[in-house]
Design a protein around this motif. Sequence first.
Motif, short mmCIF file in Angstrom:
data_model
loop_
_atom_site.label_atom_id
_atom_site.label_comp_id
_atom_site.label_asym_id
_atom_site.label_seq_id
_atom_site.Cartn_x
_atom_site.Cartn_y
_atom_site.Cartn_z
N ILE A 275 0.87 -1.17 0.00
CA ILE A 275 0.00 0.00 0.00
C ILE A 275 0.91 1.22 0.00
O ILE A 275 1.75 1.38 0.89
CB ILE A 275 -0.93 0.05 1.22
CG1 ILE A 275 -1.84 -1.19 1.28
CG2 ILE A 275 -1.78 1.32 1.20
CD1 ILE A 275 -2.73 -1.25 2.51
N VAL A 276 0.76 2.09 -0.98
CA VAL A 276 1.56 3.31 -1.05
C VAL A 276 0.85 4.40 -0.27
O VAL A 276 -0.34 4.65 -0.46
CB VAL A 276 1.80 3.75 -2.51
CG1 VAL A 276 2.50 5.10 -2.55
CG2 VAL A 276 2.63 2.70 -3.23
N SER A 277 1.60 5.05 0.61
CA SER A 277 1.07 6.14 1.41
C SER A 277 2.03 7.32 1.32
O SER A 277 3.11 7.29 1.91
CB SER A 277 0.90 5.71 2.87
OG SER A 277 0.38 6.76 3.66
N GLY A 278 1.65 8.33 0.54
CA GLY A 278 2.58 9.43 0.30
C GLY A 278 3.77 8.91 -0.47
O GLY A 278 3.63 8.29 -1.53
N ASN A 279 4.97 9.12 0.08
CA ASN A 279 6.18 8.63 -0.58
C ASN A 279 6.75 7.41 0.14
O ASN A 279 7.91 7.08 -0.01
CB ASN A 279 7.25 9.72 -0.65
CG ASN A 279 8.26 9.45 -1.75
OD1 ASN A 279 7.90 9.03 -2.85
ND2 ASN A 279 9.53 9.68 -1.46
N ARG A 280 5.89 6.72 0.92
CA ARG A 280 6.30 5.51 1.61
C ARG A 280 5.50 4.33 1.08
O ARG A 280 4.32 4.46 0.76
CB ARG A 280 6.08 5.64 3.13
CG ARG A 280 6.85 6.77 3.77
CD ARG A 280 6.55 6.85 5.25
NE ARG A 280 7.15 5.72 5.96
CZ ARG A 280 6.53 4.99 6.89
NH1 ARG A 280 5.27 5.26 7.20
NH2 ARG A 280 7.16 4.03 7.51
N ALA A 281 6.16 3.18 1.00
CA ALA A 281 5.49 1.95 0.62
C ALA A 281 5.35 1.07 1.86
O ALA A 281 6.34 0.70 2.48
CB ALA A 281 6.27 1.21 -0.46
N ILE A 282 4.10 0.77 2.24
CA ILE A 282 3.84 -0.15 3.34
C ILE A 282 3.82 -1.55 2.72
O ILE A 282 2.93 -1.87 1.93
CB ILE A 282 2.49 0.16 4.02
CG1 ILE A 282 2.38 1.65 4.37
CG2 ILE A 282 2.29 -0.72 5.24
CD1 ILE A 282 3.49 2.17 5.24
N VAL A 283 4.80 -2.37 3.08
CA VAL A 283 4.96 -3.69 2.46
C VAL A 283 4.65 -4.75 3.51
O VAL A 283 5.41 -4.94 4.47
CB VAL A 283 6.38 -3.89 1.91
CG1 VAL A 283 6.48 -5.25 1.21
CG2 VAL A 283 6.74 -2.78 0.95
N PHE A 284 3.53 -5.44 3.34
CA PHE A 284 3.16 -6.51 4.25
C PHE A 284 3.95 -7.77 3.89
O PHE A 284 4.11 -8.10 2.70
CB PHE A 284 1.67 -6.82 4.16
CG PHE A 284 0.79 -5.72 4.72
CD1 PHE A 284 0.61 -5.59 6.09
CD2 PHE A 284 0.17 -4.81 3.88
CE1 PHE A 284 -0.19 -4.60 6.61
CE2 PHE A 284 -0.63 -3.80 4.39
CZ PHE A 284 -0.80 -3.69 5.76
N PRO A 285 4.45 -8.50 4.88
CA PRO A 285 5.15 -9.75 4.57
C PRO A 285 4.19 -10.81 4.06
O PRO A 285 2.98 -10.70 4.25
CB PRO A 285 5.76 -10.15 5.93
CG PRO A 285 4.85 -9.52 6.95
CD PRO A 285 4.39 -8.22 6.33
N GLU A 286 4.74 -11.82 3.41
CA GLU A 286 3.90 -12.92 2.96
C GLU A 286 3.25 -13.59 4.17
O GLU A 286 3.90 -13.82 5.19
CB GLU A 286 4.75 -13.95 2.20
CG GLU A 286 5.21 -13.47 0.83
CD GLU A 286 5.92 -14.58 0.08
OE1 GLU A 286 5.23 -15.47 -0.45
OE2 GLU A 286 7.15 -14.55 0.02
N ALA A 287 1.99 -13.90 4.04
CA ALA A 287 1.24 -14.48 5.17
C ALA A 287 0.92 -15.95 4.87
O ALA A 287 -0.23 -16.35 4.75
CB ALA A 287 -0.03 -13.69 5.42
N GLY A 288 1.94 -16.73 4.69
CA GLY A 288 1.73 -18.16 4.46
C GLY A 288 1.27 -18.50 3.07
O GLY A 288 0.87 -19.64 2.81
N GLU A 289 1.30 -17.53 2.15
CA GLU A 289 0.87 -17.88 0.81
C GLU A 289 2.03 -18.26 -0.08
O GLU A 289 1.84 -18.62 -1.21
CB GLU A 289 0.12 -16.70 0.15
CG GLU A 289 0.94 -15.46 -0.07
CD GLU A 289 0.58 -14.33 0.88
OE1 GLU A 289 0.50 -13.18 0.41
OE2 GLU A 289 0.38 -14.57 2.07
#
Length: 289
Positions: A275-289
């Motif tokens: 999810i991009v928020s302003g000039n930051r990228a919120i990167v969620f780790p893989e959740a078992g997929e």
Amino acid sequence: MKSQIVTFLIKCPDQKGLVAKITSFFYEQGFNIVSCQQYVNSIEDTYFMRVRLNAEGTVISKEDLEKNFLKLATPLQFNWSVNYGDKKQNVAIMVSHTSHNLYDLLERAKEGRLDCNVKMIISNHNKLRHIAEMFNVPYYYLPVTKETKKEQETQVTKLLDSNKVDLVIMARYMQILSSEFINHYPERIINIHHSFLPAFQGANPYKKAYERGVKLIGATAHYATEDLDEGPIIEQDVKPVTHESTPTTLKRIGADIEKLVLARAVKNHLNNQIIVSGNRAIVFPEAGE
């Protein structure tokens, strides 16, 4: 819906009861929640969620699901997107001279480690055509000069749009893209920069790193924006080096880091983990997929 994994990405002002409201909504629609990841930026008072749903057994259509979700999303000021996991994304790779990132991406895609269709390779040089032929991927040689830049980018845009390309990967494409081109594909162009940004922006970072006597060499994958090498950072990595390292050895070490960093960034994007928020990228780790 058919049995598939549906992924929602949600960004909104932080407030009480969000998890309960969101999870209750999906339960009422007949979904089973496979994973639910969340992050609160307390500085900006913003909430982020990535939720993956098993659609097996649900009878609701995509249109009705989105219509119903909008009733929840609007009053809570959600900025959201949904991916139904029912089609592979189409990818185009742009390169110039160097081949290591191109080889790596094509191999990963062929082996299924990157879940995408590589529709084409676009280059301003013709020297890497043999790699495209090895992997049976169309190769488009579109040379560019300062005088022909606008015309060449128009050709590139027509190729991408006519082939319904979802993601553009700049795998060491050594040209500065115009604002018009970048804004045509917002958050859909990933660039690999051969240094640990924000250090050593622009050209010849390995030479600059050698001259500075760095003890770490790195690489950065980020979304391309109008500001050169300053877009939201998706992935970074580093390796230690010593005073004995020459620009040549730094370049060799850096190439290995680049491949891993770029592949991880592309995979994160394809898996709807960002999810991009302003000039930051919120990167969620893989959740078992």
